[in-house]
Design a protein around this motif. Structure first.
Motif, PDB file in Angstrom:
ATOM      1  N   VAL A 169       0.813  -1.228   0.000  1.00  0.00           N
ATOM      2  CA  VAL A 169       0.000   0.000   0.000  1.00  0.00           C
ATOM      3  C   VAL A 169       0.840   1.269   0.000  1.00  0.00           C
ATOM      4  O   VAL A 169       0.539   2.236  -0.699  1.00  0.00           O
ATOM      5  CB  VAL A 169      -0.969   0.014   1.201  1.00  0.00           C
ATOM      6  CG1 VAL A 169      -2.004  -1.091   1.064  1.00  0.00           C
ATOM      7  CG2 VAL A 169      -0.223  -0.143   2.522  1.00  0.00           C
ATOM      8  N   MET A 227      -0.952 -15.011   3.629  1.00  0.00           N
ATOM      9  CA  MET A 227      -1.912 -14.031   3.128  1.00  0.00           C
ATOM     10  C   MET A 227      -2.073 -12.906   4.159  1.00  0.00           C
ATOM     11  O   MET A 227      -3.081 -12.802   4.857  1.00  0.00           O
ATOM     12  CB  MET A 227      -3.273 -14.671   2.823  1.00  0.00           C
ATOM     13  CG  MET A 227      -4.098 -13.774   1.877  1.00  0.00           C
ATOM     14  SD  MET A 227      -5.859 -14.178   1.769  1.00  0.00           S
ATOM     15  CE  MET A 227      -5.829 -15.639   0.785  1.00  0.00           C
ATOM     16  N   HIS A 280      -2.292  -8.872   5.396  1.00  0.00           N
ATOM     17  CA  HIS A 280      -2.823  -7.615   4.874  1.00  0.00           C
ATOM     18  C   HIS A 280      -1.699  -6.914   4.103  1.00  0.00           C
ATOM     19  O   HIS A 280      -0.519  -7.154   4.371  1.00  0.00           O
ATOM     20  CB  HIS A 280      -3.356  -6.747   6.014  1.00  0.00           C
ATOM     21  CG  HIS A 280      -2.315  -6.381   7.020  1.00  0.00           C
ATOM     22  ND1 HIS A 280      -1.753  -7.290   7.890  1.00  0.00           N
ATOM     23  CD2 HIS A 280      -1.706  -5.207   7.285  1.00  0.00           C
ATOM     24  CE1 HIS A 280      -0.873  -6.680   8.656  1.00  0.00           C
ATOM     25  NE2 HIS A 280      -0.821  -5.423   8.309  1.00  0.00           N
ATOM     26  N   HIS A 281      -2.072  -6.091   3.146  1.00  0.00           N
ATOM     27  CA  HIS A 281      -1.147  -5.430   2.211  1.00  0.00           C
ATOM     28  C   HIS A 281      -0.597  -6.388   1.148  1.00  0.00           C
ATOM     29  O   HIS A 281       0.269  -5.993   0.365  1.00  0.00           O
ATOM     30  CB  HIS A 281       0.050  -4.749   2.898  1.00  0.00           C
ATOM     31  CG  HIS A 281      -0.305  -3.735   3.934  1.00  0.00           C
ATOM     32  ND1 HIS A 281      -1.548  -3.175   4.072  1.00  0.00           N
ATOM     33  CD2 HIS A 281       0.460  -3.152   4.921  1.00  0.00           C
ATOM     34  CE1 HIS A 281      -1.541  -2.320   5.086  1.00  0.00           C
ATOM     35  NE2 HIS A 281      -0.345  -2.298   5.610  1.00  0.00           N
ATOM     36  N   THR A 282      -1.056  -7.655   1.137  1.00  0.00           N
ATOM     37  CA  THR A 282      -0.679  -8.517   0.007  1.00  0.00           C
ATOM     38  C   THR A 282      -1.806  -8.518  -1.012  1.00  0.00           C
ATOM     39  O   THR A 282      -2.928  -8.091  -0.712  1.00  0.00           O
ATOM     40  CB  THR A 282      -0.428  -9.979   0.419  1.00  0.00           C
ATOM     41  OG1 THR A 282      -1.666 -10.582   0.835  1.00  0.00           O
ATOM     42  CG2 THR A 282       0.585 -10.067   1.558  1.00  0.00           C
ATOM     43  N   LYS A 310      -8.898 -16.239   3.569  1.00  0.00           N
ATOM     44  CA  LYS A 310      -8.255 -16.485   4.866  1.00  0.00           C
ATOM     45  C   LYS A 310      -7.022 -15.618   5.056  1.00  0.00           C
ATOM     46  O   LYS A 310      -5.891 -16.114   5.116  1.00  0.00           O
ATOM     47  CB  LYS A 310      -7.933 -17.965   4.987  1.00  0.00           C
ATOM     48  CG  LYS A 310      -9.215 -18.813   5.093  1.00  0.00           C
ATOM     49  CD  LYS A 310      -8.881 -20.272   5.289  1.00  0.00           C
ATOM     50  CE  LYS A 310     -10.157 -21.112   5.366  1.00  0.00           C
ATOM     51  NZ  LYS A 310      -9.881 -22.541   5.190  1.00  0.00           N
ATOM     52  N   SER A 311      -7.261 -14.323   5.145  1.00  0.00           N
ATOM     53  CA  SER A 311      -6.146 -13.402   5.373  1.00  0.00           C
ATOM     54  C   SER A 311      -5.956 -13.195   6.866  1.00  0.00           C
ATOM     55  O   SER A 311      -6.808 -13.562   7.674  1.00  0.00           O
ATOM     56  CB  SER A 311      -6.441 -12.060   4.706  1.00  0.00           C
ATOM     57  OG  SER A 311      -7.339 -11.316   5.497  1.00  0.00           O
ATOM     58  N   ASP A 312      -4.827 -12.605   7.226  1.00  0.00           N
ATOM     59  CA  ASP A 312      -4.501 -12.443   8.653  1.00  0.00           C
ATOM     60  C   ASP A 312      -5.602 -11.706   9.429  1.00  0.00           C
ATOM     61  O   ASP A 312      -6.116 -12.196  10.435  1.00  0.00           O
ATOM     62  CB  ASP A 312      -3.124 -11.783   8.847  1.00  0.00           C
ATOM     63  CG  ASP A 312      -2.957 -10.448   8.111  1.00  0.00           C
ATOM     64  OD1 ASP A 312      -3.857 -10.055   7.328  1.00  0.00           O
ATOM     65  OD2 ASP A 312      -1.905  -9.791   8.310  1.00  0.00           O
ATOM     66  N   PHE A 313      -5.990 -10.549   8.951  1.00  0.00           N
ATOM     67  CA  PHE A 313      -6.967  -9.752   9.697  1.00  0.00           C
ATOM     68  C   PHE A 313      -8.364 -10.379   9.643  1.00  0.00           C
ATOM     69  O   PHE A 313      -9.191 -10.129  10.505  1.00  0.00           O
ATOM     70  CB  PHE A 313      -7.043  -8.326   9.161  1.00  0.00           C
ATOM     71  CG  PHE A 313      -5.918  -7.445   9.613  1.00  0.00           C
ATOM     72  CD1 PHE A 313      -4.880  -7.929  10.404  1.00  0.00           C
ATOM     73  CD2 PHE A 313      -5.885  -6.096   9.259  1.00  0.00           C
ATOM     74  CE1 PHE A 313      -3.839  -7.095  10.817  1.00  0.00           C
ATOM     75  CE2 PHE A 313      -4.854  -5.261   9.674  1.00  0.00           C
ATOM     76  CZ  PHE A 313      -3.831  -5.761  10.439  1.00  0.00           C
ATOM     77  N   PHE A 348      -4.901 -16.122  11.419  1.00  0.00           N
ATOM     78  CA  PHE A 348      -4.904 -17.541  11.055  1.00  0.00           C
ATOM     79  C   PHE A 348      -5.218 -18.441  12.247  1.00  0.00           C
ATOM     80  O   PHE A 348      -4.570 -19.458  12.460  1.00  0.00           O
ATOM     81  CB  PHE A 348      -3.549 -17.934  10.437  1.00  0.00           C
ATOM     82  CG  PHE A 348      -3.043 -16.947   9.422  1.00  0.00           C
ATOM     83  CD1 PHE A 348      -3.737 -16.747   8.228  1.00  0.00           C
ATOM     84  CD2 PHE A 348      -1.903 -16.173   9.659  1.00  0.00           C
ATOM     85  CE1 PHE A 348      -3.275 -15.838   7.288  1.00  0.00           C
ATOM     86  CE2 PHE A 348      -1.449 -15.252   8.724  1.00  0.00           C
ATOM     87  CZ  PHE A 348      -2.132 -15.079   7.553  1.00  0.00           C
ATOM     88  N   LEU A 369     -10.280  -4.777   4.469  1.00  0.00           N
ATOM     89  CA  LEU A 369      -9.509  -5.413   5.529  1.00  0.00           C
ATOM     90  C   LEU A 369      -8.251  -6.098   5.023  1.00  0.00           C
ATOM     91  O   LEU A 369      -7.241  -6.155   5.730  1.00  0.00           O
ATOM     92  CB  LEU A 369     -10.399  -6.447   6.238  1.00  0.00           C
ATOM     93  CG  LEU A 369     -10.005  -6.796   7.661  1.00  0.00           C
ATOM     94  CD1 LEU A 369     -10.058  -5.571   8.556  1.00  0.00           C
ATOM     95  CD2 LEU A 369     -10.924  -7.879   8.215  1.00  0.00           C
ATOM     96  N   LEU A 370      -8.284  -6.623   3.809  1.00  0.00           N
ATOM     97  CA  LEU A 370      -7.113  -7.336   3.294  1.00  0.00           C
ATOM     98  C   LEU A 370      -6.065  -6.360   2.793  1.00  0.00           C
ATOM     99  O   LEU A 370      -4.915  -6.408   3.200  1.00  0.00           O
ATOM    100  CB  LEU A 370      -7.545  -8.305   2.177  1.00  0.00           C
ATOM    101  CG  LEU A 370      -6.426  -9.050   1.432  1.00  0.00           C
ATOM    102  CD1 LEU A 370      -5.483  -9.764   2.380  1.00  0.00           C
ATOM    103  CD2 LEU A 370      -7.017 -10.046   0.441  1.00  0.00           C
ATOM    104  N   TRP A 371      -6.455  -5.454   1.931  1.00  0.00           N
ATOM    105  CA  TRP A 371      -5.479  -4.520   1.374  1.00  0.00           C
ATOM    106  C   TRP A 371      -5.056  -3.507   2.439  1.00  0.00           C
ATOM    107  O   TRP A 371      -3.885  -3.210   2.596  1.00  0.00           O
ATOM    108  CB  TRP A 371      -6.041  -3.826   0.129  1.00  0.00           C
ATOM    109  CG  TRP A 371      -5.009  -3.029  -0.615  1.00  0.00           C
ATOM    110  CD1 TRP A 371      -5.035  -1.692  -0.867  1.00  0.00           C
ATOM    111  CD2 TRP A 371      -3.798  -3.518  -1.197  1.00  0.00           C
ATOM    112  NE1 TRP A 371      -3.918  -1.313  -1.570  1.00  0.00           N
ATOM    113  CE2 TRP A 371      -3.144  -2.421  -1.784  1.00  0.00           C
ATOM    114  CE3 TRP A 371      -3.183  -4.776  -1.269  1.00  0.00           C
ATOM    115  CZ2 TRP A 371      -1.910  -2.536  -2.448  1.00  0.00           C
ATOM    116  CZ3 TRP A 371      -1.963  -4.901  -1.931  1.00  0.00           C
ATOM    117  CH2 TRP A 371      -1.342  -3.797  -2.507  1.00  0.00           C
ATOM    118  N   GLY A 372      -6.008  -2.950   3.132  1.00  0.00           N
ATOM    119  CA  GLY A 372      -5.688  -2.107   4.282  1.00  0.00           C
ATOM    120  C   GLY A 372      -4.872  -0.864   3.976  1.00  0.00           C
ATOM    121  O   GLY A 372      -3.905  -0.555   4.674  1.00  0.00           O
TER     122      GLY A 372
END
Lengths: 597, 597
Positions: free
Chosen positions: A106, A142, A144-146, B320-323, B328, B440-443
């Motif tokens: 990001v 996986m 966040h920011h990926t 299934k991302s961290d946030f 996980f 939430l994933l890209w953030g």
């Protein structure tokens, strides 16, 4: 052996020593964290400001930055602005670099346009990116920011497009060599480089031995035999030019640090000097044998005549882009030109690879000095700005730029946004040792705000005078929040906002009466109060609508030496533009036409 | 034949017809300009807004946009904001896409982080870039906005990293097929695509024949035999689960347009429904058999127990991302899970490629309906927000979110910025048919401002209710200028600015008392006046410092139905954060630790 010859050799010795270091096991020197090693190198490069935005993969490194003795963290409002600021800092702070720190994905992608601008315009910028730990990268977690698909190399591939060198730190043993490699590329080639710092390696200890050997910004030495040959070729051309030799200085003279060498050449030979737009202020514009700006077919007629009729043109660091050459309308035949570049020289049609100007110019100066007496008889146009007499009080471009040129002081740093401002400032001379900062090739609107932040920091460190920004209302909207960083860090630029209700440069190019070139009108003089100076103690804002109002302000000591950040909203007319822009746009429209205009 | 079966077959017929078209010579249909062809396709896809910034290589196309009957140009303040707006528009406007238009190099790279976010989060966005004419590209001309080295493919290579499909128009004959290909990829795969429009081709005429065949967003039909097999496998699992079957809905249910199918499944079977954070509002949160948010180890205890002890979990569109999984910590064994995805199905450990959920779910519902009576006896936790009794007037996160949940109305669109806002809103139920928009994933901080602009446009078109944004002071600084576009276009979002003096999410993660997490304090309630509403007729701003003040405001009819854009600065305490964020950060810190904290 002359000192000219010693410096590149010493640089070569250092480089070789570092290569040896890389191959040798780390030794008894005090260990140092990788993050601190990087900061130590930046300190050696005289970096005192780091721009950027905190993000969760760079916070550990930021602890080291915040605690560093000589490097200050400048938290920007966003990453693009931070990259622009690093660019502006590097442009003004000679012999240093700009540094921008972002977070993975990001952050770095938000900054990429600023980094690409540094590539295009040849500005040494280091982009440091805090990235996830190496185990997380290997596991393709996986996070966040990926991108959600496990591709941990996607942002690197994007960065490869706009940086000359990438340092992807993956383990501690090669970290120092990687850091040194990208920094050396940055300083010797004057282009941005990219460096990733994984969270788990920032505090890993490595040997500090390499820090004893400074990184060299000097190019490898020219081959003496080829160089001597080139010097003689140029001397022959100069001799046959019957004293009608001119110097044309351009962007790369600034970017590759040969302004001193060019000045020596000019002063010892007396050859008239002209500048391309991107080379403006490479030679101080008050220099008696400086004739002004050459920009192909739209040059002022006497400059055009002198440059294009010269028997020999010593063209130093040229960048032949559309806007820098009035759409490729140079009237200078190759047979009368010598081009000096950082990594090669071109004499008429012949290219001499690896003969760089940094070392060539002093040797050439020594040989050309003899032509001085005769050359000094050649006349040089007087580059002056005459304020036109106009019948009304409307602030026109024709009047504005000559008028503000009277307001400039020696050593001012003048930043001009791409658009009407850039083309306007071009046509007026700047005072002694003034520094002109613009982005004519990349031309990203909004760049000048971030750049002014960085330039103002650098100006303070370099004991320069005021930092003055000219920007249109349309451009300011892109990056306006960075005014807040200026207030927060006690910088005191003067910011002229040319309010003409939209994107004037685009109106000139296409869509003269189209709504898409309009913008929302803001309360420009209320910005500083909202963005951090609520008490109005650190700033002052003005609106000027008439020539008299602006003149009065420019002459007022409380304005010229305010010691505050100041915004001046200048009310101008839609569809008014500087002469150079109008002609440039007409030329550009021919090659870039849309069918129905 | 059922209508479920007809739709994918019809889509396949259309795709094949278009392929045939590509191979056939263009015919007698009315010719159309390439730029207009593109707009006609966008109109078919129900696009009514185009976001972006004008630049000299897209102005010709902009003439067509400005003159278009049904597509409006939304000039943004900068390109990143425009990309965010296209993303927000696409998230709320089902069965359409977001479109962002930029110019070559400077514009497109500024937007790339927003496009990458759409990739990561699976949002259908078309990025159109106006590029130089094909002859200029072939000549590798050193135009402004180039990198100065003739590489005309550099930006395409960057775009390849963050888009699923690229359409590089180089001549007119293949232009329509190229446009159709990237648009089809965009709508069927719910990811961003990239399209270049050279200046010299925008007005070239091509056949309009293809426009008669609409583009299909329906996936190719599942193989009937495999699909039947999968259905029976799942039915067997459901039967042996003794009615303890739950549905867990996640992001891809929204992105791949199966919310209706999931609702059908839930209502006909009576299986309890839970949502992952990224799937919030995929099922209306007022649904009687909806139990709330499941987010691994940090779920509320009764939700955690119900989900993790279920005999069968029908997991629909999981990411299934961290946030999204509390780092996980899913407590759901694969042996008890069926995963439904857009392009495959996973039954326990077995993967069934090319069995997509859009067609599978209705068939499964028909078979599982029989389990309804028994399943309805399983209890579901009551997802409620109880406003805690606190002794003081300080506005805490623990109090804020339950309190604002009482303020929400059916069909509100609620946008939450990454950070404290996102984690805060998660934990409270939203009213019937409310739409939750988060990233939430890209953030990417700052995203929510642009996204709110796009979401508010879409909400207006979709006859939704108010658009409400929650954002922290730190995040708002990145993209603040886009408030101006909201004012300019008469949008009326309610914007809560949580003022806690900096980047609170980062303080929770690392650097609790570090200066780098501080920001400049702005006059937040002065923003709207400066950014376009100087007369204060279109906007209203408030500061609330106490629970009473905020409650009073939330209950006031003049606020809840103001019909103006409103900013509410909410004064909060540094170091206060929502429970979910605090726990998430603790979990994340373990895997992403810097050595010395």
């Amino acid at each position: 052996m002359s000192s000219d010859a010693i410096s590149p050799l010493q640089a070569e010795v250092n480089r070789l020593r570092l290569e040896l270091q890389t191959l040798q096991a780390s030794n008894a020197s005090e260990p140092i964290e990788i993050g601190s090693y990087l900061l130590a190198r930046l300190e050696q490069l005289k970096v005192t400001k780091m721009f950027g935005v905190p993000g969760d993969f760079n916070l550990g490194f930021l602890d080291l930055v915040e605690d560093h003795r000589t490097i200050d963290w400048v938290g920007n409002c966003n990453e693009l602005n931070a990259a622009y600021a690093a660019d502006g800092y590097a442009r003004v702070k000679n012999h240093s670099i700009g540094v921008v720190l972002t977070t993975f994905g990001v952050g770095e992608l938000s900054a990429i346009n600023g980094v690409a601008g540094a590539f295009s315009e040849m500005v040494p910028v280091l982009h440091i990116v805090g990235v996830p730990s190496t185990p997380q990268q290997k596991a393709k977690a996986m996070l966040h920011h990926t991108l959600g698909d496990g591709r941990y190399d996607a942002y690197i591939k994007a960065a490869e497009q706009v940086t000359i060198s990438q340092g992807i730190i993956t383990e501690k043993d090669s970290a120092a060599a990687t850091i040194d490699r990208v920094l050396t590329d940055c300083i010797t080639r004057a282009r941005p480089v990219y460096l990733t710092l994984p969270t788990n390696l920032v505090y890993e200890k490595i040997s500090s031995e390499r820090l004893k050997i400074p990184l060299s910004r000097t190019q490898p030495p020219n081959d003496p035999e080829v160089e001597a040959f080139v010097v003689e070729e140029i001397v022959k051309l100069a001799a046959s030019a019957q004293d009608d030799v001119i110097i044309l200085v351009d962007a790369c003279a600034v970017r590759h640090n040969v302004c001193e060498e060019v000045n020596e050449l000019a002063k010892k030979t007396g050859f008239p000097v002209y500048s391309a737009p991107m080379g403006k202020t490479a030679i101080s514009e008050d220099y008696e044998r400086y004739g002004g700006i050459y920009v192909g077919s739209i040059s002022h007629p006497d400059v055009k005549e002198k440059v294009e009729s010269a028997k020999l043109i010593l063209s130093i660091g040229c960048v032949k882009s559309d806007f820098n050459t009035a759409n490729f309308t140079y009237g200078i035949p190759t047979s009368r030109t010598v081009e000096f570049h950082s990594d090669h020289t071109k004499v008429q049609h012949g290219v001499f690879p690896a003969i760089g100007m940094k070392q060539l110019l002093p040797r050439l100066t020594a040989r050309l000095e003899a032509f001085g007496t005769a050359a000094r008889k050649m006349s040089v146009p007087n580059f002056r700005a005459i304020v036109p007499q106009e019948d009304d009080e409307i602030i026109t471009h024709a009047w504005l730029w000559p008028r503000v040129s009277q307001f400039f002081q020696p050593k001012d740093v003048i930043v001009a946004e791409t658009g009407t401002s850039n083309f306007g400032v071009l046509e007026v001379p700047l005072p002694a040792q003034a520094v002109f900062v613009s982005q004519l090739l990349w031309g990203s609107i909004g760049w000048a705000v971030g750049s002014t932040l960085g330039a103002a920091f650098a100006a303070r460190e370099m004991s320069l005078n005021r930092t003055i920004l000219f920007i249109g209302d349309g451009s300011l909207q892109l990056t306006v929040q960075e005014l807040s960083s200026m207030i927060r860090h006690g910088l005191k630029p003067i910011i002229f906002v040319l309010n003409n209700g939209g994107y004037e440069i685009e109106r000139v190019i296409h869509g003269r009466d189209r709504k898409y070139n309009d913008i929302a009108n803001w309360n420009w003089t209320g910005l500083l109060s909202v963005l951090g100076d609520a008490s109005l103690t650190m700033s002052q804002s003005y609106t000027v609508r008439t020539k008299s109002e602006l003149s009065g302000l420019l002459d007022s000591p409380s304005f010229t030496g305010a010691g505050k950040i100041q915004v001046v909203e200048v009310i101008m007319q839609m569809h008014d533009a500087p002469r150079a822009l109008t002609v440039q746009a007409e030329l550009g429209a021919k090659t870039n036409a849309y069918a129905p205009l």
